[in-house]
Design a protein around this motif. Structure first.
Motif, PDB file in Angstrom:
ATOM      1  N   ARG A  94      81.297  54.313  37.778  1.00  0.00           N
ATOM      2  CA  ARG A  94      80.174  53.367  37.954  1.00  0.00           C
ATOM      3  C   ARG A  94      79.255  53.815  39.012  1.00  0.00           C
ATOM      4  O   ARG A  94      79.935  53.726  40.210  1.00  0.00           O
ATOM      5  CB  ARG A  94      80.535  52.138  37.769  1.00  0.00           C
TER       6      ARG A  94
ATOM      7  N   ASP B 279      76.737  52.161  40.388  1.00  0.00           N
ATOM      8  CA  ASP B 279      76.419  51.309  41.440  1.00  0.00           C
ATOM      9  C   ASP B 279      77.907  51.003  42.485  1.00  0.00           C
ATOM     10  O   ASP B 279      77.684  50.492  43.681  1.00  0.00           O
ATOM     11  CB  ASP B 279      76.402  49.944  40.756  1.00  0.00           C
ATOM     12  N   SER B 280      78.738  51.058  41.857  1.00  0.00           N
ATOM     13  CA  SER B 280      80.139  50.905  42.850  1.00  0.00           C
ATOM     14  C   SER B 280      80.224  52.064  43.704  1.00  0.00           C
ATOM     15  O   SER B 280      80.579  51.784  45.077  1.00  0.00           O
ATOM     16  CB  SER B 280      81.271  50.972  41.838  1.00  0.00           C
TER      17      SER B 280
ATOM     18  N   THR C 151      68.044  53.840  40.292  1.00  0.00           N
ATOM     19  CA  THR C 151      69.148  53.242  40.935  1.00  0.00           C
ATOM     20  C   THR C 151      69.736  53.840  42.252  1.00  0.00           C
ATOM     21  O   THR C 151      69.862  52.946  43.394  1.00  0.00           O
ATOM     22  CB  THR C 151      70.469  53.102  40.022  1.00  0.00           C
TER      23      THR C 151
ATOM     24  N   ALA D 240      68.695  51.692  45.998  1.00  0.00           N
ATOM     25  CA  ALA D 240      69.630  51.316  47.039  1.00  0.00           C
ATOM     26  C   ALA D 240      69.143  52.108  48.185  1.00  0.00           C
ATOM     27  O   ALA D 240      70.140  51.963  49.310  1.00  0.00           O
ATOM     28  CB  ALA D 240      70.823  51.916  46.522  1.00  0.00           C
TER      29      ALA D 240
ATOM     30  N   GLU E 207      69.078  49.379  34.245  1.00  0.00           N
ATOM     31  CA  GLU E 207      70.574  48.581  34.648  1.00  0.00           C
ATOM     32  C   GLU E 207      71.156  48.798  33.363  1.00  0.00           C
ATOM     33  O   GLU E 207      72.534  49.170  33.458  1.00  0.00           O
ATOM     34  CB  GLU E 207      70.486  47.447  35.302  1.00  0.00           C
TER      35      GLU E 207
END
Length: 418
Positions: free
Chosen positions: A61, A63-64, A89, A93, A398
């Motif tokens: 993932r 985002d992780s 993404t 960030a 997302e």
């Protein structure tokens, strides 16, 4: 030197994929980057790549990975259809980005990435490699030295669309096209005779051709016309361009000068330097007066080695290009400078790519550059992306982060572009 922590999105379908060559070059630039994490949908490939490069931080993932590893830089090495959701993404960030070409599939998508980078005060370099091959860097020096005289004409053949060839020619000419004219077509073939680069049998091959018109030299009459062809996909992928001037011309990797009613061929010459047990490209030059040369700034890193992996008919020269891209983003971050290629150049090359096909779809009408409205080509790309993946790549990014993307994708299937 300050090291930047770099992570990759994508490790490639195998150890011999192009993604691995990028990772190999990152490792060689040991005082620029610390390879800190891998992210990929395949747990098997994550484990294999992690063992090969000694990277323990492995994620499925994005985002992780961003939250836990907090890299300074991320390089996207995933299929083109994934570009916008993954890159947005990363940028949102607040992480610097190296984005494989093209910058996006459409100009509104490119603008969304450019806006995200600006709002989050991060740098974005686009991994356009061909313009920084040693031969192309030497060609620019030859043109700047005035050896070609006034540039008048040119042509290029590229088997996967205009992008690489046009970006390189733009750099040689030092200006941007002002309009494009295109034609396109397709023909059927026996599926038993042709596997495309995704490994699928193809029954339909697409082609396009066109003209890009560039402004002439200041004070000179007329304009510079660059002829272009993307031939149908066969087993021989020949990429070549020629630039003609009043004093000489460039043809592939050779310079021809007009002297005393003769055409004199001056070949490009490579010099090599021994680094350990490898021969590394140290210099590329032409024996002219004045001498014109390009010096490899990455010799001590063994970048440009004759022992490097060979892909698409190139080995050391593409490794040099990858190092240039990585070094560009590194200097942009550390020195708070603009990347060498960056989003402005990437958008121009995408725009010209779209323009030649848009011209064909408008019945072979000239399309002025820059483009000021959403084209039918972009509408078709956007529609197909939503149809294929079920979500808008900008508004619903997302929801697309867990999607599995395949090689080729929409640009390849719809337009024949790689």
């Amino acid at each position: 030197m300050r090291k930047l922590r770099i992570a990759t999105i994508g490790v490639g379908p195998s150890a011999h994929a192009r993604s691995s060559s990028h990772i190999d070059t990152i490792v060689k630039l040991h005082d620029h980057y610390e390879l800190c994490a891998f992210c990929d949908r395949s747990e098997q490939r994550l484990q294999e790549a992690g063992e090969a490069y000694g990277v323990k931080a492995q994620y499925t993932r994005l985002d992780s990975m961003l939250a836990q590893e907090k890299p300074d830089v991320v390089i996207r090495l995933t299929p083109k259809d994934s570009t916008v959701p993954l890159c947005l993404t990363v940028l949102e960030a607040g992480v610097h980005l190296i984005n494989e070409i093209p910058i996006a599939s459409t100009l509104p998508q490119a603008d969304a990435l450019i806006d995200a980078a600006a709002r989050n005060h991060v740098k974005m370099e686009i991994a356009e490699n061909v313009w920084v091959w040693p031969e192309e860097q030497l060609k620019r020096r030859i043109a700047r030295a005035g050896l070609l005289g006034t540039i008048t004409h040119g042509r290029f053949n590229y088997p996967c669309g205009t992008y690489h060839g046009l970006s390189t020619i733009r750099k040689i000419l030092g200006c941007d096209p002002v309009r494009a004219l295109g034609i396109d077509g397709e023909h059927t073939i026996d599926p038993s005779t042709y596997l495309d680069f995704t490994g699928r049998e193809r029954t339909l091959c697409k082609w396009e051709a066109g003209v890009f018109q560039f402004p002439g030299a200041p004070g000179e009459p007329g304009s510079i016309n660059i002829l272009y062809e993307m031939p149908t996909k066969g087993r021989r992928h020949v990429a070549k361009w020629e630039i003609e001037g009043t004093g000489g011309h460039l043809d592939g990797d050779a310079l021809f000068l007009y002297r005393d009613l003769e055409e004199i061929e001056i070949p490009f010459r490579y010099d090599y330097e021994a680094v350990g047990d490898e021969q590394v490209i140290s210099r590329l030059w032409v024996d002219t007066d004045p001498l014109v040369e390009w010096i490899n700034p990455f010799v001590s890193y063994r970048v440009g080695s004759s022992g490097g992996a060979r892909q698409y008919g190139v080995s050391g020269k593409d490794e040099i290009a990858r190092a240039c891209i990585l070094d560009s983003l590194y200097r942009a971050v550390v020195d708070d400078a603009e990347p060498d290629y960056g989003h402005a150049n990437a958008r121009k090359d995408l725009e010209a790519w779209i323009a030649v096909r848009e011209s064909a779809w408008r019945g072979n009408q000239w399309v002025d550059l820059p483009i000021t409205e959403l084209t039918s080509v972009e509408k078709a790309i956007h529609k197909e992306l939503i149809c294929r993946y079920g979500h808008d790549p900008i508004a619903d990014r997302e929801k697309l982060l867990e999607t599995t993307y395949v090689r080729g994708g929409v640009l390849w299937d719809l337009l024949g572009w790689l």
